[in-house]
Scaffold this active site. Structure first.
Site, PDB file in Angstrom:
ATOM      1  N   CYS A  10       0.874  -1.173  -0.111  1.00  0.00           N
ATOM      2  CA  CYS A  10      -0.021  -0.053  -0.020  1.00  0.00           C
ATOM      3  C   CYS A  10       0.816   1.393  -0.079  1.00  0.00           C
ATOM      4  O   CYS A  10       2.285   0.898  -0.210  1.00  0.00           O
ATOM      5  CB  CYS A  10      -0.996  -0.087   1.224  1.00  0.00           C
ATOM      6  SG  CYS A  10      -0.332   0.288   2.806  1.00  0.00           S
ATOM      7  N   CYS A  83      -4.571  -0.635  -1.627  1.00  0.00           N
ATOM      8  CA  CYS A  83      -4.999   0.649  -1.956  1.00  0.00           C
ATOM      9  C   CYS A  83      -5.004   0.930  -3.414  1.00  0.00           C
ATOM     10  O   CYS A  83      -4.067   0.533  -4.121  1.00  0.00           O
ATOM     11  CB  CYS A  83      -4.355   1.416  -1.037  1.00  0.00           C
ATOM     12  SG  CYS A  83      -2.784   2.027  -1.405  1.00  0.00           S
ATOM     13  N   CYS A  90       2.221   0.923  -8.586  1.00  0.00           N
ATOM     14  CA  CYS A  90       3.412  -0.074  -8.400  1.00  0.00           C
ATOM     15  C   CYS A  90       4.214  -0.408  -9.498  1.00  0.00           C
ATOM     16  O   CYS A  90       3.887  -0.572 -10.687  1.00  0.00           O
ATOM     17  CB  CYS A  90       2.595  -1.539  -8.316  1.00  0.00           C
ATOM     18  SG  CYS A  90       3.323  -2.755  -7.831  1.00  0.00           S
TER      19      CYS A  90
END
Length: 148
Positions: A10, A83, A90
């Site tokens: 997250c 999230c 990412c």
């Protein structure tokens, strides 16, 4: 045999990913190695995350916030983002890494009294619990099927 590494990701690594890591370590430590990290980790695990996990008998008080970079050179089997920001931001991971995304609201942004904040933390904890239990059951079923 080395257990596969599952990384829960997250943004701040202070609430949602820490709670998910706690559930996975408690319920699937025999199956996989669970760690959590953040894209921009906070200074500490949120005290209310620690408190609501403690209410159900899971101790995350010794956890600490970690940066994703600590795991870049590790052999990661699965990444679970918890999230939307982490899912969208990412970094590119090797194609062999399995990815799953579950969107949970950030309880750290809760407003109100401590009791009101605790209600939100509990709701997020319980939602994470349901998803992690289902995920673990699926992993166990797949492993059992592969071994038969």
């Amino acid at each position: 045999m080395e257990k596969p590494l599952l990384l829960i990701l997250c943004t701040g690594n202070s609430c949602r990913s820490q709670m998910a890591e706690g559930f996975l370590k408690e319920l699937a430590d025999d199956l996989l190695t669970s760690q959590s990290a953040g894209l921009n980790p906070s200074a500490q695990v949120h005290p209310l995350a620690i408190k609501v996990m403690e209410e159900i008998g899971i101790d995350i008080s010794h956890n600490y916030c970690k940066h994703l970079n600590l795991f870049i050179d590790k052999k990661i089997d699965t990444v679970i983002t918890v999230c939307d920001h982490a899912d969208q931001s990412c970094p590119a991971l090797p194609a062999v890494v399995k990815r799953h995304h579950f969107s949970f609201p950030d309880p750290a942004e809760a407003k109100g009294t401590e009791a009101e904040k605790l209600q939100i933390f509990r709701r997020v904890r319980d939602d994470i619990s349901k998803i992690m239990l289902a995920y673990i059951a699926g992993r166990r079923d797949a492993l059992q099927y592969a071994q038969s």
